[in-house]
Design an enzyme around this catalytic site. Structure first.
Site, mmCIF file in Angstrom:
data_model
loop_
_atom_site.group_PDB
_atom_site.id
_atom_site.type_symbol
_atom_site.label_atom_id
_atom_site.label_comp_id
_atom_site.label_asym_id
_atom_site.label_seq_id
_atom_site.Cartn_x
_atom_site.Cartn_y
_atom_site.Cartn_z
ATOM 1 N N HIS A 214 0.826 -1.203 0.000
ATOM 2 C CA HIS A 214 0.000 0.000 0.000
ATOM 3 C C HIS A 214 0.862 1.256 0.000
ATOM 4 C CE1 HIS A 214 -3.791 -2.204 1.679
ATOM 5 N NE2 HIS A 214 -3.638 -2.349 0.371
ATOM 6 N N HIS A 325 -4.182 -5.857 -10.681
ATOM 7 C CA HIS A 325 -2.876 -5.331 -10.297
ATOM 8 C C HIS A 325 -1.822 -5.604 -11.374
ATOM 9 C CE1 HIS A 325 -3.780 -3.990 -6.227
ATOM 10 N NE2 HIS A 325 -4.505 -5.095 -6.054
#
Length: 336
Positions: A214, A325
């Protein structure tokens, strides 16, 4: 470096297997087969719709949008169900992906509806951020605030291109970035909760501790909003915390010590994407070389998890439900 155009085509070919006979998209197993025993999940449907929109796959995009308008929509209270046809709590994390999918698909009606839901039920003007979970009828709010839903909220707000939502994205980014790490868990007035989920460290969406992946995602988003200093600090912090000499770990504690040593594909993908966006091309090339460990050329897509010895594992994730992703990393590098 990897032939990114071919990798993009390979990932999209695998993703097409997610088309569900009941509409929209479902969960893909490791071998690429569709798991019909699982309900259709909103975050999967929206992410798949988003990636097919970016790829210009009109028919598949319409399949995802139709599922959002029908099986996922809560006709009684508004918003969308987490699992198609199954009433339950409403999650900001999933609703901002409705925004992202609608924006990418150019569906202005759905985008307007989704933004109205997010503004009315999740946006907290006083704090300049999103709440996390509300009851189906919106009357109850979970006593938790999280960086993850807000991070993807920032992504969705940027995708709208709307000045109001861009400024809200900046407000969230100012609230949650500024150091070498992003604190993930908070109480309702945004006080950090450092011990949250200590007993459930492998949680898919709310793991204990710090998530270096993150840090990379926030670095990329912050940079795109003009927070270059904050972005580079987060990028450096994510490398420092996450790299164990052979790959990136999933989580660390607040002293930077590994907690979950498994390597998740999305962490490396976000590292590559951040490196591409920030112009850190030496890192980008090195990490694409590392990606070969995750790329499953025989079975398709990427292994979603490797253990600390870089062998396929499933302690956190099973199957290969997510190309979002990996395609994001490809797109970032192609654009760089």
């Amino acid at each position: 470096m990897l032939d990114l155009t071919s990798e993009r085509a390979r990932l999209l070919d695998f993703a097409r297997g997610a088309v569900h006979p009941d509409g929209g998209f479902g969960w893909l197993r490791t071998d690429g087969s569709l798991d019909l025993s699982r309900g259709r999940e909103l975050w999967i449907n929206t992410r798949m719709t988003y990636v097919f929109a970016l790829a210009g796959e009109t028919e598949l995009v319409q399949a995802g949008l139709h599922a959002l308008r029908t099986d996922f929509r809560d006709a009684r209270h508004g918003g969308w169900f987490s699992v198609a046809g199954e009433p339950g709590d409403k999650l900001a994390y999933e609703h901002v992906f409705v925004v992202l999918a609608a924006a990418a698909a150019g569906d202005d009606a759905l985008l307007g509806e989704a933004l109205e839901v997010v503004e009315t039920h999740f946006w907290e003007e006083h704090f300049g951020a999103l709440s996390d979970v509300r009851s189906r009828d919106w009357t109850q709010v979970e006593a938790y605030r999280g960086a993850n839903a807000n991070m993807h909220g920032v992504e969705a707000m940027i995708a709208t291109g709307d000045p109001l939502w861009l400024e809200r994205a900046r407000r969230i980014t100012r609230l949650l970035t500024g150091g070498v790490r992003v604190i993930e868990h908070y109480d309702p007035i945004w006080r950090p909760q450092p011990h949250y989920n200590r007993e459930d460290p492998t949680h898919r969406f709310r793991p204990y501790g710090v998530t270096p992946g993150h840090g990379f995602e926030w670095a990329r988003l912050a940079f795109s909003l003009g927070f270059e200093d904050e972005a580079r600090l987060l990028f450096s912090g994510a490398i420092h915390d996450g790299w164990d000499g052979g790959g990136f770990v999933y989580t660390v504690d607040f002293d930077g010590r590994p907690v979950v040593r498994a390597r998740l594909h999305w962490v490396l993908c976000e590292a590559i994407a951040a490196a591409a966006v920030l112009g850190e091309h030496d890192f980008e090339r090195a990490w694409w070389a590392l990606a070969e460990r995750f790329i499953d050329r025989e079975g398709g897509s990427w292994w979603h998890e490797l253990d600390s010895e870089n062998r396929p594992a499933s302690t956190v994730w099973d199957g290969k439900p997510d190309v979002y992703h990996a395609l994001g990393a490809v797109a970032a590098s192609l654009a760089a």
